[in-house]
Design a protein around this motif. Structure first.
Motif, PDB file in Angstrom:
ATOM      1  N   LEU A  20       0.788  -1.199  -0.157  1.00 44.79           N
ATOM      2  CA  LEU A  20       0.003  -0.054   0.069  1.00 44.79           C
ATOM      3  C   LEU A  20       0.924   1.173   0.139  1.00 44.79           C
ATOM      4  O   LEU A  20       1.448   1.513   0.875  1.00 44.79           O
ATOM      5  CB  LEU A  20      -1.044  -0.003   1.235  1.00 44.79           C
ATOM      6  N   VAL A 112      -2.596   5.100  -3.349  1.00 43.18           N
ATOM      7  CA  VAL A 112      -3.803   5.847  -3.120  1.00 43.18           C
ATOM      8  C   VAL A 112      -3.391   7.344  -2.799  1.00 43.18           C
ATOM      9  O   VAL A 112      -2.570   7.424  -2.001  1.00 43.18           O
ATOM     10  CB  VAL A 112      -4.550   5.198  -1.815  1.00 43.18           C
ATOM     11  N   LEU A 115      -5.506   9.173   1.464  1.00 43.66           N
ATOM     12  CA  LEU A 115      -6.286   7.910   1.930  1.00 43.66           C
ATOM     13  C   LEU A 115      -6.916   8.477   3.398  1.00 43.66           C
ATOM     14  O   LEU A 115      -6.125   9.062   3.916  1.00 43.66           O
ATOM     15  CB  LEU A 115      -5.338   7.010   2.479  1.00 43.66           C
ATOM     16  N   ILE A 118      -9.333   2.748   4.725  1.00 39.83           N
ATOM     17  CA  ILE A 118      -9.128   1.668   3.976  1.00 39.83           C
ATOM     18  C   ILE A 118      -9.361   0.214   4.735  1.00 39.83           C
ATOM     19  O   ILE A 118      -9.150   0.093   5.928  1.00 39.83           O
ATOM     20  CB  ILE A 118      -7.744   1.328   3.549  1.00 39.83           C
ATOM     21  N   TRP A 120     -10.622  -4.191   4.476  1.00 39.37           N
ATOM     22  CA  TRP A 120     -10.477  -5.499   3.875  1.00 39.37           C
ATOM     23  C   TRP A 120     -11.811  -6.000   3.739  1.00 39.37           C
ATOM     24  O   TRP A 120     -12.548  -6.104   4.894  1.00 39.37           O
ATOM     25  CB  TRP A 120      -9.388  -6.432   4.222  1.00 39.37           C
ATOM     26  N   ILE A 146     -10.788  -4.505  -1.242  1.00 38.71           N
ATOM     27  CA  ILE A 146     -10.456  -3.659  -0.257  1.00 38.71           C
ATOM     28  C   ILE A 146     -11.594  -2.559  -0.539  1.00 38.71           C
ATOM     29  O   ILE A 146     -12.089  -2.516  -1.605  1.00 38.71           O
ATOM     30  CB  ILE A 146      -9.072  -2.892  -0.362  1.00 38.71           C
ATOM     31  N   LYS A 147     -12.131  -1.930   0.206  1.00 39.34           N
ATOM     32  CA  LYS A 147     -12.852  -0.628   0.118  1.00 39.34           C
ATOM     33  C   LYS A 147     -11.861   0.669   0.520  1.00 39.34           C
ATOM     34  O   LYS A 147     -11.399   0.619   1.733  1.00 39.34           O
ATOM     35  CB  LYS A 147     -14.231  -0.758   1.036  1.00 39.34           C
ATOM     36  N   ILE A 148     -11.878   1.492  -0.183  1.00 41.84           N
ATOM     37  CA  ILE A 148     -11.028   2.701   0.007  1.00 41.84           C
ATOM     38  C   ILE A 148     -12.009   4.101   0.099  1.00 41.84           C
ATOM     39  O   ILE A 148     -12.920   4.085  -0.730  1.00 41.84           O
ATOM     40  CB  ILE A 148     -10.065   3.089  -1.253  1.00 41.84           C
TER      41      ILE A 148
END
Length: 458
Positions: A20, A112, A115, A118, A120, A146-148
């Protein structure tokens, strides 16, 4: 668009390897929340060239690796032995090479911008295909594991002057002003209708189409088109078709209409992002169906901060014992007391710092007023996850509006480090105080007393 990869690699211990890479475009420090409680067995490598503070929640099968000189400061109370500091490269191909040597390969590399949160999702982080991590431009939001939640700094102006004329096709105009930082714009077409695009940007700008679907285009910049073959590495470069150094809206719109020999356009968008690379998606929203729903109970708050839900409660006295009902009207000559509170992230306790507050009137002629506030004392025992303040509504006494939105901008602080937390808002009903005229008895009493004083003097 950001640099990254996504592969089918899972190591011999049945663990995924994710990198990441964080990039923050602003100068202030940032706090982001890393939630991996639902993650598969994972080795996560965190890297950033900017200062950032992470509040993390992980499960026992997650191990996090940061560089010895990393500017990422991790804070959490669970599985601290799973946090490892080592000496390794921090950027690009060199980092992928190091991770491949240490773990046998890389499942994903994700960059990203800005950010905020984030998490999982609990699904597998690999995908069918090659084991090799080859860095290229990608859309990180397409990764399902993943959700960002990220923050975007961009000035966007747009308009759509006429209804769409589907028979004649759509014309979309995108204008990047001369002083913008962006120089690499990727465009993904999610439409299947006949579309024309007029793309204007500063000299040196590149427009990269990820796919082409019934699209004609014109630009003063270079356009890169994908190949129609299965080899995605083959690209076609189209040189500028016109010259346009004037970035004014009127000039760009006139140039587009002249080029496409049209009398109107579908949309005009003026975009000034701070990032050097941007992904634009041209899609079509379906008309929503009309449904009847039962209204939910009125809640006193809304917030733009996803990682720590905020709540604002109002009171009419400094003892903070009797909450003010959202439907109760408050006289404008009264002082209002507020408490802004939030829940902890796992076992991590954050403090809340109020930066500014405003009131927004509701109606056809909205008014925005800055609302000065005074911090109120609040001991750690009585309000560990909240902050208190009070307002005077004097400055809206003379205004005609009675319905307002009270909104405060806040920051989250951990130790002495603070990061943006968004805004918290609730409604406020205000009434003007009524001045009672003197009663007839009071008026006559004053005359009678005055007469007695005169008689006594004589």
């Amino acid at each position: 668009m950001a640099i990254g990869c996504w592969t089918s690699f899972i190591n011999k211990d049945n663990a995924e390897v994710h990198i990441l890479n964080l990039n923050y475009v602003a100068t202030t420090d940032f706090i982001f929340h890393l939630n991996m409680t639902s993650a598969k067995p994972t080795n996560l490598i965190l890297t950033s060239l900017h200062t950032a503070y992470s509040l993390y929640n992980i499960n026992p099968d997650v191990h996090i690796y940061i560089n010895n000189h990393s500017k990422i400061d991790l804070h959490g109370n669970d599985h601290k032995n799973n946090i490892h500091t080592q000496d390794f490269p921090t950027q690009g191909e060199e980092l992928v090479k190091w991770a491949s040597q240490k773990f046998g390969g890389v499942t994903s590399f994700t960059t990203v911008q800005n950010l905020k949160i984030i998490s999982w999702t609990g699904t597998s982080g690999s995908k069918p295909g090659s084991h090799s991590c080859v860095l290229k431009n990608e859309d990180p939001f397409e990764k399902h594991f993943i959700k960002i939640g990220a923050e975007t700094w961009a000035s966007i102006k747009s308009c759509s002057p006429q209804p769409e004329n589907l028979s004649a096709g759509e014309i979309h105009i995108i204008n990047i002003p001369e002083n913008a930082n962006v120089r690499n714009i990727s465009i993904r077409m999610d439409k299947h209708d006949k579309t024309s695009m007029f793309l204007r940007g500063p000299q040196g700008t590149t427009w990269n189409f990820l796919n082409i679907q019934h699209t004609t285009f014109a630009s003063n910049n270079i356009i890169i088109l994908p190949s129609m073959s299965q080899d995605s590495s083959v690209k076609f470069t189209v040189q500028p078709l016109l010259t346009s150094n004037n970035d004014s809206a009127v000039s760009v719109q006139r140039a587009a209409l002249t080029h496409f020999k049209a009398s109107t356009f579908t949309s005009y968008t003026e975009l000034s992002p701070e990032d050097s690379m941007v992904l634009l998606v041209l899609g079509k929203m379906e008309k929503p169906t009309v449904t009847v729903t039962v209204p939910e109970p009125v809640t006193p708050i809304t917030t733009t901060a996803p990682q720590m839900p905020l709540m604002m409660q109002l009171y009419t006295s400094p003892d903070y014992r009797s909450p003010l009902d959202p439907n109760t009207k408050v006289q404008s000559d009264k002082r209002i007391y507020a408490e802004i509170s939030g829940h902890t992230i796992g076992n991590i306790v954050l403090t809340i710092k109020v930066i500014s507050c405003t009131v927004h009137s509701k109606g056809s002629c909205p008014v925005v007023k800055e609302l000065p506030f005074i911090p109120e004392t609040c001991s750690l025992n009585s309000c560990p996850n909240s902050t208190r303040l009070s307002f005077s509504l004097d400055q809206i006494q003379e205004l005609t509006s009675t319905t307002w939105d009270l909104e405060c901008s806040v920051k989250f602080c951990y130790s002495e480090k603070c990061g943006d937390a968004g805004r918290v808002k609730r409604n406020l009903e205000v009434t003007q105080p009524c001045l009672q005229p003197p009663s007839e008895f009071s008026f006559n009493s004053k005359i009678w007393i005055s007469s007695l004083c005169v008689l006594f003097h004589i």
